[in-house]
Design a protein around this motif. Structure first.
Motif, PDB file in Angstrom:
ATOM      1  N   PHE A  61       0.806  -1.210   0.000  1.00 52.93           N
ATOM      2  CA  PHE A  61       0.000   0.000   0.000  1.00 52.93           C
ATOM      3  C   PHE A  61       0.848   1.274   0.000  1.00 52.93           C
ATOM      4  N   GLN A  62       2.117   1.152  -0.306  1.00 51.89           N
ATOM      5  CA  GLN A  62       3.031   2.290  -0.211  1.00 51.89           C
ATOM      6  C   GLN A  62       2.658   3.454  -1.129  1.00 51.89           C
ATOM      7  N   PHE A  67      -0.704   5.890   3.484  1.00 48.97           N
ATOM      8  CA  PHE A  67       0.443   5.086   3.931  1.00 48.97           C
ATOM      9  C   PHE A  67       1.324   5.966   4.838  1.00 48.97           C
ATOM     10  N   PRO A  68       1.773   5.430   5.991  1.00 51.17           N
ATOM     11  CA  PRO A  68       2.449   6.273   6.986  1.00 51.17           C
ATOM     12  C   PRO A  68       3.846   6.756   6.600  1.00 51.17           C
ATOM     13  N   ALA A  69       4.384   6.294   5.485  1.00 50.75           N
ATOM     14  CA  ALA A  69       5.722   6.734   5.083  1.00 50.75           C
ATOM     15  C   ALA A  69       5.709   7.122   3.608  1.00 50.75           C
ATOM     16  N   SER A  70       6.353   8.228   3.320  1.00 49.91           N
ATOM     17  CA  SER A  70       6.464   8.673   1.929  1.00 49.91           C
ATOM     18  C   SER A  70       7.538   7.837   1.226  1.00 49.91           C
ATOM     19  N   ARG A  76      14.932   6.407   2.712  1.00 50.15           N
ATOM     20  CA  ARG A  76      15.826   6.736   3.822  1.00 50.15           C
ATOM     21  C   ARG A  76      15.897   5.573   4.814  1.00 50.15           C
ATOM     22  N   ALA A  77      14.753   4.955   5.085  1.00 54.92           N
ATOM     23  CA  ALA A  77      14.721   3.801   5.996  1.00 54.92           C
ATOM     24  C   ALA A  77      15.519   2.642   5.419  1.00 54.92           C
ATOM     25  N   GLU A  78      15.410   2.426   4.122  1.00 51.84           N
ATOM     26  CA  GLU A  78      16.171   1.349   3.484  1.00 51.84           C
ATOM     27  C   GLU A  78      17.673   1.612   3.571  1.00 51.84           C
ATOM     28  N   ARG A  79      18.082   2.861   3.357  1.00 50.62           N
ATOM     29  CA  ARG A  79      19.517   3.198   3.483  1.00 50.62           C
ATOM     30  C   ARG A  79      19.987   3.000   4.919  1.00 50.62           C
ATOM     31  N   TRP A  80      19.170   3.446   5.884  1.00 56.59           N
ATOM     32  CA  TRP A  80      19.524   3.273   7.290  1.00 56.59           C
ATOM     33  C   TRP A  80      19.644   1.790   7.617  1.00 56.59           C
ATOM     34  N   TYR A  81      18.686   1.013   7.120  1.00 58.84           N
ATOM     35  CA  TYR A  81      18.672  -0.417   7.419  1.00 58.84           C
ATOM     36  C   TYR A  81      19.875  -1.112   6.798  1.00 58.84           C
TER      37      TYR A  81
END
Length: 143
Positions: A61-62, A67-70, A76-81
């Protein structure tokens, strides 16, 4: 002991709750420490895997407005992860940040077996520590 499993499972999901009091209650009733550790660890790990599944499902559902994240936040979350790594799931036992970490693992499609391994180690260590300390701080309360 089945109740301990369910309390541990539900407390690992995004629902509020804690299994420590229930674990202590079961310990005071004289249940085997090994059995308590196995049941609580299994329930809490499975609860965290529910969060991983929710994250995997939510990713479809992105593109929706709600959806709670743009897309930028997801990137950014993927890079952090990638930088911090899946070992961050060792913190999955922590209150407040642990549950979202497991959801993020699902959103970012961490393979199931790797999520299971990290979460199992974290949850198992947590309950081992709690049960290890139980004799010193719970014994007087059980009488």
């Amino acid at each position: 002991m089945l109740s301990l499993f369910w309390v541990a499972l539900l407390s690992a999901t995004l629902l509020p709750g804690g299994s420590e009091v229930w674990l202590a209650r079961q310990w005071c009733q004289g249940h085997s420490v090994l059995a308590l550790w196995c049941v609580a660890t299994a329930g809490n790990t499975l609860g965290s895997l529910v969060n991983v599944a929710l994250g995997r499902y939510a990713r479809r559902f992105q593109d929706r407005r709600w959806f709670p994240a743009s897309p930028a936040q997801l990137a950014r979350a993927e890079r952090w992860y990638q930088r911090v790594g899946e070992a961050s799931l060792l913190l999955s036992w922590l209150p407040i940040i642990g549950d979202p970490l497991t959801v993020v693992a699902g959103v970012l499609r961490l393979p199931w077996w790797r999520a299971l391994a990290w979460i199992l180690v974290a949850k198992g260590a947590r309950y081992a520590l709690i049960l290890g300390m139980a004799a010193s701080w719970l014994e007087p309360l059980c009488r």
